[in-house]
Design a protein around this motif. Structure first.
Motif, PDB file in Angstrom:
ATOM      1  N   LYS A 114       2.619   6.561  -6.872  1.00 53.21           N
ATOM      2  CA  LYS A 114       1.536   7.436  -7.345  1.00 53.21           C
ATOM      3  C   LYS A 114       1.834   8.902  -7.050  1.00 53.21           C
ATOM      4  O   LYS A 114       1.386   9.803  -7.789  1.00 53.21           O
ATOM      5  CB  LYS A 114       0.221   7.025  -6.663  1.00 53.21           C
ATOM      6  N   HIS A 139       1.421   4.151  -2.987  1.00 58.89           N
ATOM      7  CA  HIS A 139       1.257   5.588  -2.772  1.00 58.89           C
ATOM      8  C   HIS A 139       2.535   6.348  -3.140  1.00 58.89           C
ATOM      9  O   HIS A 139       2.459   7.468  -3.681  1.00 58.89           O
ATOM     10  CB  HIS A 139       0.884   5.863  -1.316  1.00 58.89           C
ATOM     11  N   GLU A 178      -5.616  -6.699  -0.789  1.00 63.91           N
ATOM     12  CA  GLU A 178      -6.118  -5.847  -1.856  1.00 63.91           C
ATOM     13  C   GLU A 178      -5.660  -4.404  -1.661  1.00 63.91           C
ATOM     14  O   GLU A 178      -5.766  -3.842  -0.573  1.00 63.91           O
ATOM     15  CB  GLU A 178      -7.646  -5.893  -1.897  1.00 63.91           C
ATOM     16  N   VAL A 179      -5.137  -3.823  -2.724  1.00 66.56           N
ATOM     17  CA  VAL A 179      -4.724  -2.420  -2.695  1.00 66.56           C
ATOM     18  C   VAL A 179      -5.966  -1.544  -2.724  1.00 66.56           C
ATOM     19  O   VAL A 179      -6.997  -1.903  -3.300  1.00 66.56           O
ATOM     20  CB  VAL A 179      -3.798  -2.115  -3.889  1.00 66.56           C
ATOM     21  N   ASP A 180      -5.878  -0.405  -2.076  1.00 65.82           N
ATOM     22  CA  ASP A 180      -7.000   0.527  -1.969  1.00 65.82           C
ATOM     23  C   ASP A 180      -7.696   0.705  -3.326  1.00 65.82           C
ATOM     24  O   ASP A 180      -7.106   1.235  -4.264  1.00 65.82           O
ATOM     25  CB  ASP A 180      -6.484   1.874  -1.470  1.00 65.82           C
ATOM     26  N   PRO A 181      -8.954   0.249  -3.469  1.00 64.54           N
ATOM     27  CA  PRO A 181      -9.655   0.360  -4.759  1.00 64.54           C
ATOM     28  C   PRO A 181      -9.778   1.793  -5.254  1.00 64.54           C
ATOM     29  O   PRO A 181      -9.777   2.032  -6.462  1.00 64.54           O
ATOM     30  CB  PRO A 181     -11.030  -0.249  -4.476  1.00 64.54           C
ATOM     31  N   SER A 182      -9.896   2.755  -4.310  1.00 59.91           N
ATOM     32  CA  SER A 182     -10.010   4.148  -4.740  1.00 59.91           C
ATOM     33  C   SER A 182      -8.734   4.613  -5.424  1.00 59.91           C
ATOM     34  O   SER A 182      -8.782   5.368  -6.409  1.00 59.91           O
ATOM     35  CB  SER A 182     -10.330   5.046  -3.542  1.00 59.91           C
ATOM     36  N   MET A 183      -7.569   4.160  -4.930  1.00 59.07           N
ATOM     37  CA  MET A 183      -6.307   4.530  -5.562  1.00 59.07           C
ATOM     38  C   MET A 183      -6.174   3.873  -6.935  1.00 59.07           C
ATOM     39  O   MET A 183      -5.667   4.481  -7.883  1.00 59.07           O
ATOM     40  CB  MET A 183      -5.137   4.140  -4.672  1.00 59.07           C
ATOM     41  N   GLU A 228       0.828  -1.210   0.000  1.00 64.93           N
ATOM     42  CA  GLU A 228       0.000   0.000   0.000  1.00 64.93           C
ATOM     43  C   GLU A 228       0.862   1.260   0.000  1.00 64.93           C
ATOM     44  O   GLU A 228       0.643   2.190  -0.783  1.00 64.93           O
ATOM     45  CB  GLU A 228      -0.915  -0.006   1.220  1.00 64.93           C
ATOM     46  N   SER A 229       1.864   1.301   0.875  1.00 70.17           N
ATOM     47  CA  SER A 229       2.719   2.486   0.948  1.00 70.17           C
ATOM     48  C   SER A 229       3.580   2.622  -0.305  1.00 70.17           C
ATOM     49  O   SER A 229       3.847   3.735  -0.770  1.00 70.17           O
ATOM     50  CB  SER A 229       3.606   2.408   2.197  1.00 70.17           C
TER      51      SER A 229
END
Length: 681
Positions: A165, A162, A205-210, A158-159
């Motif tokens: 991104k 980010h 699961e990776v953040d769906p919003s991202m 996750e990090s």
């Protein structure tokens, strides 16, 4: 003067070179020509290596996609990769990335302990870096190791997602690191590929919003795509430094890899127009056979991603031949395949429009092409189209038969292909005659029927004129004006004379005034053969080869066979020309020394001496330098005779001249002052 008409086969000479100029290069699926080009561009060295790790990976990956055999270099490549993987602490992240991918492509045997060290090194880099390239190499290396059967999990996915991104920009492009002022389209491609790797390596699961934000970035990125009028789309950089500029091929390849990789791991479908995906396929196929190994790799790997992806699979409409003969009643054949030539799903191909060379609509009648299932080709007879010889643009429309296929395949709707229609051009209303020079009264006129093998003989003298007129018609009976028309007169001594035949589409006519041409004919009387040469691209209509005609040699199946030993070339050099006797050569060499000997005798006769040579150290030095300079000029003349060119000699002579002016002036000034003192005394 007499002449005769040759046989029709010799009468019309087709200029074959002009026939291919109007036809643009065809977009065709990947073929054996690409395989041969790849084998040549990635030819291994004598020791079986391809160079550095990056080039080695590009070679084995290209061979893997094209199905080329590379067993002879597998061992060397695996050994090369294993050496880098065995020392991860001292190897660059980029080298570990390529070494892991080489191992994955070739299936190299690597100990699990070796991979454990590589994994630890790559995870440490991910944790500490803020560079997009370091993220890309590290994540890509881990993913490659995972695909080889090792259990790799990125706990802080996750990090990492980010962090990557955070380097994106509002227009869908990416920066290489936090310190970069400019964003890059090429960087966007490797960023998307890195993000796809993070999602694949994540333990949750990776953040769906991202993920949704990245999908929106991809849509913005495709808003910056560039295009040509023929439906070809490609990516290129906007404003980057010269050192970072990658060019359209590398930039487009980077985006294709990144987008298709992210589409594989992201839920749902990316909102990308199908015509842009098809245009990218046309762009890479339109390259043809690349000129460099890097371009070859980017072309073939990008097409492999487009061949099988979750966005759209491009369907390429292509013509096996773009030249059709009305005389032999050729059929219009169209193939619709994937970029690698695989069969397309059930579909229909319609010819909806025919445009002339001036873009004028010839016909808009919609005609569906028939489908030959055995040969996987759509075909249509061109005779009912009522189109004459010339260049045309054919507009096709592809429609899928199954509605569910519309979300899988990209057809592009309408496709335009340029074709050339050829045919047998007839020579009609041909007349040849002899007229008097002064009054122009025609003495004899004979009609020519060039469809029959008949001979015509005419007689003329130097006071008369030869008149020839004819008309050219197409297979549909229209008058035709070719690119070039020549009349050739060939004397029985094989001396030839060529004349341009002027005319229009209605009639061609030439008058030869023999009185004004006697000098050009070298006053040669006798028999002349007349040959009419008519050349145009639309006349290219080669006959079928006879049954016993020689065939072209078969192409080698093995692409590496061209690197084998060649046949020995035997050649006998001609005997050297006879040289003069040695004594004669020495005699002439001695004669060249006579002027120098005469010069020495002249010095003796004049009583040349060194009585006036300066005795003081300063003037003596300048006098010595002056004489040395003169000697240097003489030596320069010798060097010019032996090896130097004129410009080099003049350059050196310029420096020596300045030097001689300086020291000569000082020497002569001293001698002048001494002479003045002696006269005064």
């Amino acid at each position: 003067m007499a002449g005769r008409r040759p046989a029709p086969a010799a009468l019309l000479v087709l200029l074959l070179a002009a026939a291919f100029a109007p036809i643009s290069s065809a977009v065709r699926p990947v073929s054996d020509a690409h395989r041969s080009a790849a084998a040549e561009l990635f030819a291994p060295s004598a020791d079986g290596s391809f160079g550095d790790l990056e080039r080695t990976y590009e070679a084995v990956r290209t061979f893997q996609i094209l199905g080329l055999k590379y067993k002879s270099v597998t061992g060397e490549a695996c050994k090369f990769a294993a050496e880098k993987l065995a020392s991860p602490a001292s190897s660059a992240t980029k080298d570990l990335f390529h070494a892991a991918r080489i191992s994955g492509v070739l299936g190299c045997s690597v100990d699990a302990g070796v991979y454990d060290g590589v994994v630890a090194r790559l995870k440490a880099v991910i944790k500490d870096t803020n560079s997009l390239l370091e993220f890309y190499y590290s994540v890509g290396g881990l993913l490659s190791i995972k695909e080889q059967g090792h259990n790799i999990v990125l706990s802080d996915a996750e990090s990492t997602f980010h962090a990557i991104k955070a380097l994106s920009q509002s227009d869908g492009r990416w920066r290489y690191d936090t310190n970069s002022a400019e964003s890059s389209t090429f960087a966007a491609g490797i960023a998307l590929e890195a993000l796809a790797g993070v999602v694949a390596l994540a333990d949750a699961e990776v953040d769906p919003s991202m993920v949704g934000v990245v999908k929106n970035d991809i849509v913005k990125l495709f808003d910056t795509i560039k295009s040509y009028d023929d439906g070809t789309f490609y990516f290129d950089e906007k404003h980057v430094d010269a050192t970072e500029y990658k060019g359209p091929i590398m930039t487009s390849a980077s985006v294709v890899r990144g987008v298709t990789s992210f589409a594989t791991v992201a839920p749902g479908k990316l909102n990308i127009p199908s015509e842009k995906v098809l245009g990218l396929g046309k762009f890479f196929l339109g390259i043809g056979l690349p000129g460099s190994a890097k371009d070859c790799f980017n072309q073939i790997e990008s097409l492999s991603f487009l061949e099988n992806n979750r966005v759209f699979t491009p369907l390429i409409l292509s013509l096996p031949s773009k030249v059709f003969s009305l005389t032999s009643k050729d059929q219009l054949k169209v193939e619709v395949t994937t970029v690698f030539g695989s069969a397309a799903p059930p579909l229909k191909v319609n010819l909806v429009q025919v445009l002339g060379s001036d873009s004028k609509v010839i016909t808009s009648e919609n005609k569906e092409l028939q489908f030959d299932l055995d040969n996987n080709v759509h075909y249509l007879d061109i005779a009912p189209l009522k189109i004459d010889v010339g260049k045309y643009s054919l507009v096709f429309e592809i429609s899928l038969k199954e509605p569910e296929h519309e979300s899988v395949y990209a057809t592009g709707g309408r496709n335009t292909e340029n074709v050339f229609i050829t045919g047998l051009i007839k020579v009609d209303k041909a007349e040849i005659g002899i007229s008097d020079n002064d009054a122009g009264t025609v003495e004899s006129v004979q009609k020519l029927d060039l469809l029959k093998d008949t001979k015509v003989s005419l007689s003329a003298n130097h006071l008369q004129k030869l008149r020839l007129s004819f008309q050219l018609t197409t297979p549909l009976g229209h008058t035709f004006k070719p690119h070039q028309v020549f009349l050739k007169l060939k004397h029985e001594s094989n001396v030839e004379h060529l004349f341009v035949v002027p005319g229009s589409a209605r009639q061609f006519k030439i008058v030869l005034d023999f009185l004004g041409l006697v000098e050009k004919f070298y006053y040669l009387s006798g028999r002349y053969d007349l040959e009419l040469a008519v050349g145009d691209a639309a006349m290219l209509d080669l006959p079928e080869a006879p049954e016993k005609a020689p065939r072209p040699p078969a192409q080698a199946v093995d692409p590496f066979s061209k690197f084998g030993p060649k046949a020995e070339i035997s050649h006998i050099f001609r005997s050297p020309e006879k040289r003069p006797p040695k004594e004669l050569s020495l005699a002439f060499t001695g004669l060249t020394l006579l002027p120098f000997i005469g010069f020495l005798i002249g010095l003796v006769c004049l009583g040349v001496n060194l009585k006036n040579f300066p005795s003081l150290p300063g003037p003596a030095a300048f006098a010595s330098l002056f004489h040395a300079g003169i000697g240097a000029v003489l030596l320069l003349y010798v060097l010019f005779w032996l090896k130097l060119d004129l410009f080099t000699t003049l350059k050196y002579l310029g420096f020596l001249g300045i030097f001689l002016v300086f020291v000569g002036h000082r020497t002569l000034s001293y001698l002048s002052s001494v002479s003045t003192k002696q006269k005064t005394a």
